[in-house]
Design a protein around this motif. Sequence first.
Motif, PDB file in Angstrom:
ATOM      1  N   THR A  41      18.797   4.165  12.309  1.00 28.50           N
ATOM      2  CA  THR A  41      18.123   3.394  11.245  1.00 28.50           C
ATOM      3  C   THR A  41      18.840   3.731   9.947  1.00 28.50           C
ATOM      4  O   THR A  41      19.769   4.539   9.930  1.00 28.50           O
ATOM      5  CB  THR A  41      16.635   3.804  11.067  1.00 28.50           C
ATOM      6  OG1 THR A  41      16.594   5.159  10.615  1.00 28.50           O
ATOM      7  CG2 THR A  41      15.829   3.654  12.338  1.00 28.50           C
ATOM      8  N   GLU A  42      18.353   3.133   8.833  1.00 24.15           N
ATOM      9  CA  GLU A  42      18.980   3.443   7.536  1.00 24.15           C
ATOM     10  C   GLU A  42      18.872   4.937   7.224  1.00 24.15           C
ATOM     11  O   GLU A  42      19.725   5.500   6.548  1.00 24.15           O
ATOM     12  CB  GLU A  42      18.320   2.617   6.435  1.00 24.15           C
ATOM     13  CG  GLU A  42      18.812   1.180   6.459  1.00 24.15           C
ATOM     14  CD  GLU A  42      18.107   0.291   5.454  1.00 24.15           C
ATOM     15  OE1 GLU A  42      17.856   0.730   4.328  1.00 24.15           O
ATOM     16  OE2 GLU A  42      17.820  -0.868   5.824  1.00 24.15           O
ATOM     17  N   MET A  43      17.783   5.579   7.761  1.00 22.80           N
ATOM     18  CA  MET A  43      17.597   7.020   7.514  1.00 22.80           C
ATOM     19  C   MET A  43      18.780   7.818   8.090  1.00 22.80           C
ATOM     20  O   MET A  43      19.307   8.710   7.445  1.00 22.80           O
ATOM     21  CB  MET A  43      16.281   7.477   8.155  1.00 22.80           C
ATOM     22  CG  MET A  43      15.778   8.799   7.703  1.00 22.80           C
ATOM     23  SD  MET A  43      14.225   9.253   8.523  1.00 22.80           S
ATOM     24  CE  MET A  43      13.041   8.951   7.258  1.00 22.80           C
ATOM     25  N   VAL A  65       0.865  -1.187   0.000  1.00 20.95           N
ATOM     26  CA  VAL A  65       0.000   0.000   0.000  1.00 20.95           C
ATOM     27  C   VAL A  65       0.898   1.231   0.000  1.00 20.95           C
ATOM     28  O   VAL A  65       1.701   1.414   0.916  1.00 20.95           O
ATOM     29  CB  VAL A  65      -0.908   0.036   1.262  1.00 20.95           C
ATOM     30  CG1 VAL A  65      -1.691   1.347   1.322  1.00 20.95           C
ATOM     31  CG2 VAL A  65      -1.854  -1.156   1.304  1.00 20.95           C
ATOM     32  N   ASP A  66       0.764   2.040  -1.034  1.00 23.55           N
ATOM     33  CA  ASP A  66       1.451   3.337  -1.058  1.00 23.55           C
ATOM     34  C   ASP A  66       0.530   4.317  -0.316  1.00 23.55           C
ATOM     35  O   ASP A  66      -0.593   4.572  -0.773  1.00 23.55           O
ATOM     36  CB  ASP A  66       1.665   3.760  -2.520  1.00 23.55           C
ATOM     37  CG  ASP A  66       2.350   5.116  -2.637  1.00 23.55           C
ATOM     38  OD1 ASP A  66       2.325   5.896  -1.654  1.00 23.55           O
ATOM     39  OD2 ASP A  66       2.892   5.412  -3.713  1.00 23.55           O
ATOM     40  N   VAL A  67       0.999   4.866   0.793  1.00 25.42           N
ATOM     41  CA  VAL A  67       0.116   5.686   1.636  1.00 25.42           C
ATOM     42  C   VAL A  67      -0.292   7.010   0.989  1.00 25.42           C
ATOM     43  O   VAL A  67      -1.180   7.681   1.492  1.00 25.42           O
ATOM     44  CB  VAL A  67       0.731   5.960   3.038  1.00 25.42           C
ATOM     45  CG1 VAL A  67       0.912   4.674   3.821  1.00 25.42           C
ATOM     46  CG2 VAL A  67       2.039   6.746   2.934  1.00 25.42           C
ATOM     47  N   ALA A 117       7.498  12.183  18.945  1.00 23.03           N
ATOM     48  CA  ALA A 117       8.513  12.987  18.260  1.00 23.03           C
ATOM     49  C   ALA A 117       9.890  12.427  18.608  1.00 23.03           C
ATOM     50  O   ALA A 117      10.485  12.800  19.630  1.00 23.03           O
ATOM     51  CB  ALA A 117       8.399  14.446  18.668  1.00 23.03           C
ATOM     52  N   PRO A 118      10.392  11.486  17.783  1.00 28.57           N
ATOM     53  CA  PRO A 118      11.724  10.950  18.061  1.00 28.57           C
ATOM     54  C   PRO A 118      12.797  11.985  17.730  1.00 28.57           C
ATOM     55  O   PRO A 118      12.607  12.853  16.870  1.00 28.57           O
ATOM     56  CB  PRO A 118      11.856   9.749  17.118  1.00 28.57           C
ATOM     57  CG  PRO A 118      10.483   9.502  16.555  1.00 28.57           C
ATOM     58  CD  PRO A 118       9.782  10.821  16.610  1.00 28.57           C
ATOM     59  N   GLY A 119      13.925  11.847  18.411  1.00 29.71           N
ATOM     60  CA  GLY A 119      15.113  12.616  18.047  1.00 29.71           C
ATOM     61  C   GLY A 119      15.842  11.842  16.962  1.00 29.71           C
ATOM     62  O   GLY A 119      15.231  11.429  15.973  1.00 29.71           O
TER      63      GLY A 119
HETATM   64  P1  NAP Z   1      13.031   3.947   7.139  1.00 33.64           P
HETATM   65  O1  NAP Z   1      13.993   2.985   7.748  1.00 33.64           O
HETATM   66  O2  NAP Z   1      13.400   4.642   5.875  1.00 33.64           O
HETATM   67  O3  NAP Z   1      11.617   3.209   6.959  1.00 33.64           O
HETATM   68  C1  NAP Z   1      10.512   3.865   6.390  1.00 33.64           C
HETATM   69  C2  NAP Z   1       9.596   2.829   5.785  1.00 33.64           C
HETATM   70  O4  NAP Z   1       8.493   3.515   5.149  1.00 33.64           O
HETATM   71  C3  NAP Z   1      10.296   1.995   4.699  1.00 33.64           C
HETATM   72  O5  NAP Z   1       9.937   0.637   4.811  1.00 33.64           O
HETATM   73  C4  NAP Z   1       9.740   2.622   3.420  1.00 33.64           C
HETATM   74  O6  NAP Z   1       9.729   1.747   2.299  1.00 33.64           O
HETATM   75  C5  NAP Z   1       8.321   2.953   3.839  1.00 33.64           C
HETATM   76  N1  NAP Z   1       7.695   3.881   2.919  1.00 33.64           N
HETATM   77  C6  NAP Z   1       8.274   4.905   2.224  1.00 33.64           C
HETATM   78  N2  NAP Z   1       7.372   5.486   1.421  1.00 33.64           N
HETATM   79  C7  NAP Z   1       6.196   4.842   1.597  1.00 33.64           C
HETATM   80  C8  NAP Z   1       4.896   4.987   1.040  1.00 33.64           C
HETATM   81  N3  NAP Z   1       4.618   5.928   0.120  1.00 33.64           N
HETATM   82  N4  NAP Z   1       3.910   4.134   1.444  1.00 33.64           N
HETATM   83  C9  NAP Z   1       4.177   3.167   2.357  1.00 33.64           C
HETATM   84  N5  NAP Z   1       5.386   2.993   2.917  1.00 33.64           N
HETATM   85  C10 NAP Z   1       6.390   3.813   2.547  1.00 33.64           C
HETATM   86  O7  NAP Z   1      12.692   5.128   8.177  1.00 33.64           O
HETATM   87  P2  NAP Z   1      12.752   5.118   9.780  1.00 33.64           P
HETATM   88  O8  NAP Z   1      14.014   5.756  10.193  1.00 33.64           O
HETATM   89  O9  NAP Z   1      12.364   3.802  10.315  1.00 33.64           O
HETATM   90  O10 NAP Z   1      11.600   6.194  10.068  1.00 33.64           O
HETATM   91  C11 NAP Z   1      10.263   5.825  10.369  1.00 33.64           C
HETATM   92  C12 NAP Z   1       9.495   7.074  10.748  1.00 33.64           C
HETATM   93  O11 NAP Z   1      10.125   7.693  11.873  1.00 33.64           O
HETATM   94  C13 NAP Z   1       9.456   8.143   9.658  1.00 33.64           C
HETATM   95  O12 NAP Z   1       8.201   8.775   9.647  1.00 33.64           O
HETATM   96  C14 NAP Z   1      10.533   9.114  10.075  1.00 33.64           C
HETATM   97  O13 NAP Z   1      10.299  10.400   9.582  1.00 33.64           O
HETATM   98  C15 NAP Z   1      10.383   9.053  11.581  1.00 33.64           C
HETATM   99  N6  NAP Z   1      11.566   9.491  12.310  1.00 33.64           N
HETATM  100  C16 NAP Z   1      12.760   8.860  12.160  1.00 33.64           C
HETATM  101  C17 NAP Z   1      13.857   9.316  12.872  1.00 33.64           C
HETATM  102  C18 NAP Z   1      15.195   8.648  12.749  1.00 33.64           C
HETATM  103  O14 NAP Z   1      16.138   9.180  13.343  1.00 33.64           O
HETATM  104  N7  NAP Z   1      15.334   7.520  12.082  1.00 33.64           N
HETATM  105  C19 NAP Z   1      13.734  10.429  13.708  1.00 33.64           C
HETATM  106  C20 NAP Z   1      12.511  11.054  13.833  1.00 33.64           C
HETATM  107  C21 NAP Z   1      11.428  10.571  13.127  1.00 33.64           C
HETATM  108  P3  NAP Z   1      11.073   1.571   1.381  1.00 33.64           P
HETATM  109  O15 NAP Z   1      11.959   0.663   2.160  1.00 33.64           O
HETATM  110  O16 NAP Z   1      10.629   0.957   0.104  1.00 33.64           O
HETATM  111  O17 NAP Z   1      11.630   2.936   1.190  1.00 33.64           O
END
Ligand code: NAP
Length: 246
Positions: A189-191, A61-63, A183-185
Amino acid sequence: MSLANQVAVITGGARGIGREIALAFAKAGADLALFDVNPQQLEQTAQELRALGRRAEGLVVDVTDGKQVDDGVAKVLDKLGRIDILINNAGITKDGLLIRMDDAQWDRVLNINLKGTFLCTRAVAKHMLKQRRGRIVSIASIVGLIGNPGQANYAASKAGIIGLTKSVAKELASRGITCNAIAPGFIKTEMTDALPPEAKQRLMDAIPMGTLGEPRDVAEAALFLVSDAARYVTGHVLVVDGGLAM
Ligand code: NAP
């Protein structure tokens, strides 16, 4: 905190923070539906959840696509029977300084992070309203609270999630549905792996607790907000950042 007999939908649940939340919920007894875009990664995570003895559906599902979201919710109701919990976690970054940021960079981030959260919340809320019970948690970011150079699009999307959360909390509170944000800091993760080492070091120096967070730190906060322990908590933004934004 038991989630036995409950069904949770987690967007972006195939990897990163979403996957960790799914594993924590499965360990607490919930069945899971994951909405994500990568079928292989989805199936791998769904298998990990089934190995914990839970029912798990990985749905492509693409959100950003309202029809895919509505169809996904219908499939979850058909296969798992109910939806008690929604975690809006799918999110991306496309960083750039304001004057160099093009329209596509702005639109993509706002579409996935903010519109995706709206579409999933609307679709699931219709069902939760009939049920007169539900828990909605959206993953924002401290960047939505304090801003960050190079992330005007991301910060706007995450601040938008906070406004959306508070409005939905007020609309749905009388129907037994809570709506909160985390609200994470900076979480490992890969991000955040993509950050250059000097940028990572600068960040660590600014974090009072002296280290990046782990995905499980966010998962534990989500578990609290969807549990009965948080039954009287709504419209709240729970900051999980090692003290960075205080
Ligand atoms: P991540 O490892 O990049 O995981 C994000 C997931 O969302 C991936 O599986 C990605 O799929 C999927 N996704 C992307 N576009 C999508 C779409 N259109 N529809 C459905 N799924 C989709 O990111 P994360 O670090 O776990 O972050 C998760 C959440 O936490 C995000 O909202 C991010 O903004 C938030 N956050 C993260 C951090 C941090 O430090 N990591 C801090 C604050 C907030 P693909 O694998 O195909 O791309």
